[in-house]
Structures are given as structure tokens and as C-alpha cells.
Write a protein that holds these residues in place. Structure first.
Motif, short mmCIF file in Angstrom:
data_model
loop_
_atom_site.label_atom_id
_atom_site.label_comp_id
_atom_site.label_asym_id
_atom_site.label_seq_id
_atom_site.Cartn_x
_atom_site.Cartn_y
_atom_site.Cartn_z
N ALA A 1 0.97 -1.24 0.17
CA ALA A 1 -0.18 0.03 0.13
C ALA A 1 0.68 1.29 -0.03
N CYS B 1 0.46 5.78 0.50
CA CYS B 1 -0.43 6.42 1.45
C CYS B 1 0.05 8.08 1.37
N TYR C 1 -7.28 1.93 10.36
CA TYR C 1 -7.80 1.91 8.94
C TYR C 1 -8.77 2.82 8.54
N LEU D 1 -8.68 5.87 5.54
CA LEU D 1 -9.57 5.78 4.47
C LEU D 1 -10.36 7.15 4.26
N TYR E 1 -4.48 7.27 -1.46
CA TYR E 1 -3.85 6.06 -1.19
C TYR E 1 -4.02 4.92 -2.46
N ILE F 1 -3.78 0.52 -2.88
CA ILE F 1 -3.56 -0.67 -2.47
C ILE F 1 -3.37 -1.79 -3.41
N LEU G 1 -2.99 0.02 6.20
CA LEU G 1 -3.70 -0.20 4.85
C LEU G 1 -3.32 -1.56 4.57
N THR H 1 -5.89 -4.96 5.02
CA THR H 1 -6.45 -5.66 3.93
C THR H 1 -6.13 -7.10 3.93
#
Length: 263
Positions: free
Chosen positions: A49, A51, A79, A83, A89, A91, A159, A163
Motif C-alpha cells: 500500500a 499513502c 484503517y 481511508l 492511497y 492498495i 492499509l 487488507t
């Protein structure tokens, strides 16, 4: 006489926002952090990820640190904050088939490049947890323990880990005998016992020596192409490579067993 470029001044009271803030003040932002989850696991995907956090937003991220230092509940809360508050960001989920074919380190490097490339906001600087990543489209520096020292890297680590943990929890519903909901695919004692008892599944990384050994014990073959590697070769006995893998090519770098992570 040629002068050196100005050095960013880090404020000690800025915590893990210090480096990002210093770069932003020098006009080198937006600053992106990048990190991965699952490099040391022997099952499940690798998740990377990136960010970008907004300058001056530190007060909204109280408690932001390395994802492995947070409880699962705290990670889930953070998290949601990332977001909601992040400027940008991305992923990237790298499936086990790609990890087995290219090697985990190659996939890690490529995944970080993809995660940065997929940002809508082109970064002025990239901060990476631990090691250099060549081929990025912006200047970058590795930061030792970056997921603890740099806020945007910590956000990326959250992240990636949340995930991946959710993916592994979903895989547990499909394959409950391995206990993915507990160890998330890392090489714990319970996972090793289940691996030897049942043999590898299609979500195990057959390029890892323990998985290849379990597969040999059960007379199983990899369900997808696996490049020949140091790890696989280590368990080949009597030339029986065909029972372990379906090799297609030799990777550019050997696939080795990564250092075990905390689940």
C-alpha cells in the motif's frame, strides 16, 4: 563556490510526522509512504500500500504507528481513519501465483512501484520502510523502521495489513483446517502442523521450502507454475523436482524464505 542544498530541519516534538513535515516545508511534497504486509508468510497474497497524508493533519491520527504494534481493534479503527482522512492511497494485492513465479522480493519491489504509480496525486517524495526501491517516478529514501518513524509509512502499513488480514480471514472460511484466521498464513507452530497434516493448499506459496517439503510428503504438485529456486531445490531428493514444482523459468533473483513476521 557551489553551495549544498538546504537540509530539512526535523523538529523532535513532531514525532512520526517530523520527516514528512520537513519535506513539505521545503516544497518537496506531497510525501507518500509505502509499505507491505505478508512478505514473511508462506500462504496468501502479498499486499502493498501507498499513502499520502495531508500536511497538518497529525491531530486526526493520534496513535498512528506500525500496524504490528496495534491491536486488531485499534488497527481497524485507524484503517477507517486513514481511508477517511488520507489525501490519497492505493492498495495492490499480489496473488500467490505471482509470488511463486517471480519470488517474494521481486514482487515486493514491483508492488511498491505499482502502489506509487496508482496514486492519483503524483508524489514529490516517497518514503519507504527499510530498503531502497529503484525505478520510482519520484525521489525516494528508505527509512529504518519507517512504519514506526514516519506517519505516512505507518498509514500505508495499516492499509496493507488490514487488507491482507481480511483476505486471510475470508480464506479461512474456504479452508478452515489451516487456521488462517489466527496466524494469517505466517509460519507458526499450529500452521506448520496443519501444513504437514493436510499438505499445501492452492493459496500456499510453493516456492517456500516448508510448503514444498509438505507437498513432497503428500505426493502433491503445485497447482500453478513455480520458478526453480534455492528454497525448492533445498528439498529436492533423488532428482524428483517434478513432484515439487512445475518450473517455467529461472527468476532473476532467488526466492528465499523471508524473515518471519509477527502475525
Amino acid at each position: 563556490m557551489e553551495s549544498s542544498p538546504p537540509r530539512p530541519v526535523l523538529r523532535r516534538d513532531a514525532g512520526n510526522w517530523a520527516l514528512q513535515t520537513a519535506l513539505d516545508r521545503r516544497g518537496l511534497g506531497p510525501v507518500a509512504g509505502v509499505d507491505e504486509a505478508g512478505r514473511g508468510a508462506c500462504a496468501g497474497p502479498l499486499v502493498v500500500a501507498s499513502c499520502v497524508l495531508r500536511p497538518g493533519d497529525a491531530a486526526k491520527f493520534e496513535g498512528l504507528t506500525d500496524s504490528k504494534l496495534l491491536t486488531p481493534a485499534a488497527r481497524d479503527r485507524m484503517y477507517d481513519v486513514v481511508l477517511r482522512r488520507a489525501q490519497d492511497y492505493a492498495i495492490v494485492v499480489i496473488p500467490v501465483e505471482e509470488v511463486d513465479l517471480k519470488g517474494v522480493h521481486v514482487c515486493n519491489i514491483e508492488g511498491m512501484r505499482r502502489a506509487i504509480a496508482q496514486l492519483r496525486t503524483h508524489p514529490g517524495y516517497v518514503l519507504i520502510d527499510g530498503f531502497r526501491v529503484p525505478g520510482l517516478t519520484a525521489p525516494s529514501i528508505p527509512v529504518i523502521k519507517g512504519d514506526q518513524a514516519v506517519a505516512c509509512v505507518a498509514a500505508a502499513s495499516i492499509l496493507a495489513k488490514v487488507t491482507r488480514d481480511r483476505i486471510m480471514a475470508s480464506l479461512h472460511e474456504e479452508l478452515p483446517r489451516y487456521g488462517f484466521d489466527e496466524h494469517k498464513g505466517y509460519c507458526t507452530g499450529a500452521h506448520s502442523e496443519a501444513l504437514m497434516a493436510h499438505g499445501p493448499s492452492h493459496v500456499h506459496r510453493w516456492s517456500y521450502v516448508n510448503v514444498a517439503a509438505a507437498g513432497m510428503t503428500h505426493g502433491m504438485r503445485a497447482p500453478h507454475p513455480v520458478a526453480l529456486s534455492v528454497a525448492a531445490a533445498a528439498v529436492v531428493q533423488n532428482g524428483q523436482i517434478g513432484r515439487l514444482t512445475t518450473p517455467t523459468r529461472t527468476p532473476q533473483a532467488p526466492v528465499d524464505q523471508e524473515e518471519r513476521e509477527t502475525a
